[in-house]
Enzyme design. Structure first.
Site, PDB file in Angstrom:
ATOM      1  N   LYS A 162      30.982  30.947  37.324  1.00  0.00           N
ATOM      2  CA  LYS A 162      30.973  32.204  36.449  1.00  0.00           C
ATOM      3  C   LYS A 162      30.098  32.233  35.380  1.00  0.00           C
ATOM      4  O   LYS A 162      29.594  33.219  35.085  1.00  0.00           O
ATOM      5  CB  LYS A 162      32.599  32.353  36.092  1.00  0.00           C
ATOM      6  CG  LYS A 162      33.360  33.092  37.437  1.00  0.00           C
ATOM      7  CD  LYS A 162      34.683  33.505  37.239  1.00  0.00           C
ATOM      8  CE  LYS A 162      35.587  33.791  38.374  1.00  0.00           C
ATOM      9  NZ  LYS A 162      36.752  34.112  38.122  1.00  0.00           N
TER      10      LYS A 162
ATOM     11  N   LYS B  43      33.028  33.217  50.682  1.00  0.00           N
ATOM     12  CA  LYS B  43      34.260  33.719  50.498  1.00  0.00           C
ATOM     13  C   LYS B  43      34.317  35.191  50.081  1.00  0.00           C
ATOM     14  O   LYS B  43      33.471  35.472  49.189  1.00  0.00           O
ATOM     15  CB  LYS B  43      35.148  32.728  49.676  1.00  0.00           C
ATOM     16  CG  LYS B  43      34.884  33.102  48.215  1.00  0.00           C
ATOM     17  CD  LYS B  43      36.229  32.744  47.367  1.00  0.00           C
ATOM     18  CE  LYS B  43      35.748  32.787  45.899  1.00  0.00           C
ATOM     19  NZ  LYS B  43      36.852  32.351  44.972  1.00  0.00           N
TER      20      LYS B  43
ATOM     21  N   LYS C  50      36.490  39.304  45.004  1.00  0.00           N
ATOM     22  CA  LYS C  50      36.443  40.466  44.047  1.00  0.00           C
ATOM     23  C   LYS C  50      35.392  40.399  43.256  1.00  0.00           C
ATOM     24  O   LYS C  50      35.051  41.628  42.784  1.00  0.00           O
ATOM     25  CB  LYS C  50      37.946  40.593  43.248  1.00  0.00           C
ATOM     26  CG  LYS C  50      38.957  40.635  43.791  1.00  0.00           C
ATOM     27  CD  LYS C  50      40.166  40.392  42.812  1.00  0.00           C
ATOM     28  CE  LYS C  50      41.033  39.461  43.143  1.00  0.00           C
ATOM     29  NZ  LYS C  50      42.440  39.386  42.614  1.00  0.00           N
TER      30      LYS C  50
END
Ligand code: TYM
Length: 334
Positions: free
Chosen positions: A114, A197, A200
């Protein structure tokens, strides 16, 4: 035999949960309620690591609670609560931060991913300490098991390390938890990028199937899912990641084995198979969507349903926190 303590959490960072959350985690949560002492929380404090409009966060937190109940999380069977309703989470997180190495926190792969995506200027310190707050969520309740998807394994390992470190350094306060990961469902992949994967935070939502979206959109997403070379419906994650992901989803919803699904679709084409998977998913999600919307019609009642949950969570969390404070030599209020 006394019941095992189970704890897990989910972030209210989106308007809807997706199939990865549902199959990798929440479906297990529902099963585990029956025979265990289960604690499930909507981790709204974790969601603050992503800047969100306050009204939107409020709505997403309520939507998360509503979706969990609609899926089958029963506030009468488990302890369902909102993380920020239990102040001890932040209090224990600070203590754990003081026994976590800087390098240790920097090695968390989710943080690395991130922060690399956002760059140093857009990465907040909360993102760095995020897994330590997660460790506090788990250790406060003396959990035995933490049902999560594969992406959370490293955070549960860190939780174990921190719990053990505290116990060795100060006093045996914490039970050391184990991750509970269902291998076949641990990583549901993106329909457009079946080697990654379902997430969101995907760049595009075309490959992410959300629980609350319309039947038409779900069917469209499955129809346009990326498949592989060849034309056989065979499970082979390396050579056929797209079809294998669809087989996993079919199997999770239909309850059929991979073998039975392969046999059923022998000689049929990818198009037929995609449509079948879409129909099974739509049928299963339809009642969840309807029930979620019903629950959202009365927000006060929704919060009322989980009021007892946060009271119970606070009692347990405060007990653990006071043992921690006392072990550290912090003077009790008296
Ligand atoms: P979150 O909100 O990202 O996801 C919730 C759960 O869904 C699982 N999951 C998946 N499983 C399979 N395939 C996927 N594609 C997929 N995507 C998500 C996640 O593994 C997770 O179990 N840090 C946690 C929230 C958290 C937590 C906790 C979890 C905070 N405190 C304490 C357990 C215990 C998270 O971001 O989950």
């Amino acid at each position: 035999m006394s019941k095992k303590r189970v704890l897990s959490g989910i972030q209210p960072t989106h308007n809807s949960f997706h199939l990865g959350n549902y199959l990798g985690a929440i479906k297990q949560w529902v099963e585990l309620q029956k025979d265990n002492d289960t604690f499930y929380c909507v981790v709204d404090l974790h969601a603050l690591t992503i800047e969100t409009d306050p009204k939107l966060l409020e709505n997403r937190t309520l939507l998360s609670v509503a979706q969990l109940i609609a899926i089958g999380i029963d506030p009468k069977l488990c302890t369902l609560f909102i993380q920020s309703h239990v102040p001890a989470h932040n209090q224990l997180a600070w203590v754990l931060e003081c026994i976590t190495g800087f390098g240790e926190a920097g090695r968390m792969t989710q943080f690395k991913d991130k922060s690399q995506k956002g760059g140093a200027d857009r990465t907040n310190v909360g993102l760095f300490t995020y897994p330590i707050l997660q460790a506090a969520d788990i250790l406060l309740y003396q959990a035995d098991f933490v049902p999560v998807g594969e992406d959370q394994r490293q955070h549960v390992e860190l939780t174990r390390d921190l719990g053990q470190r505290f116990n060795n350094k100060y006093k045996e306060v914490f039970n050391i938890p184990q991750p509970q990961i269902i291998k076949s469902l641990a990583k549901i992949n993106d329909l457009q990028d079946p080697n990654s994967k379902m997430s969101k935070s995907a760049a595009s939502m075309t490959g992410v199937v959300e629980l609350l979206e319309s039947a038409d959109t779900i069917i469209k997403k499955f129809k346009s899912s990326v498949t592989d070379a060849g034309k056989e419906i065979k499970f082979n994650e390396k050579e056929k990641p797209g079809i294998s992901n669809l087989i996993t989803i079919h199997s999770a919803f239909s309850g059929k084995s991979i073998n039975d699904i392969e046999n059923e679709f022998a000689g049929k084409g990818y198009g037929d198979f995609k449509l079948q998977v879409a129909e099974i998913v739509v049928e299963a999600l339809n009642p969840i969507r309807t029930r979620t919307l019903e629950l959202m019609d009365d927000k006060a009642e929704l919060l009322n349903m989980i009021k007892l949950g946060s009271e119970k969570a606070n009692l347990i969390a405060e007990k653990t926190l006071s043992e921690v404070y006392s072990a550290l030599g912090l003077i009790a209020k008296g």
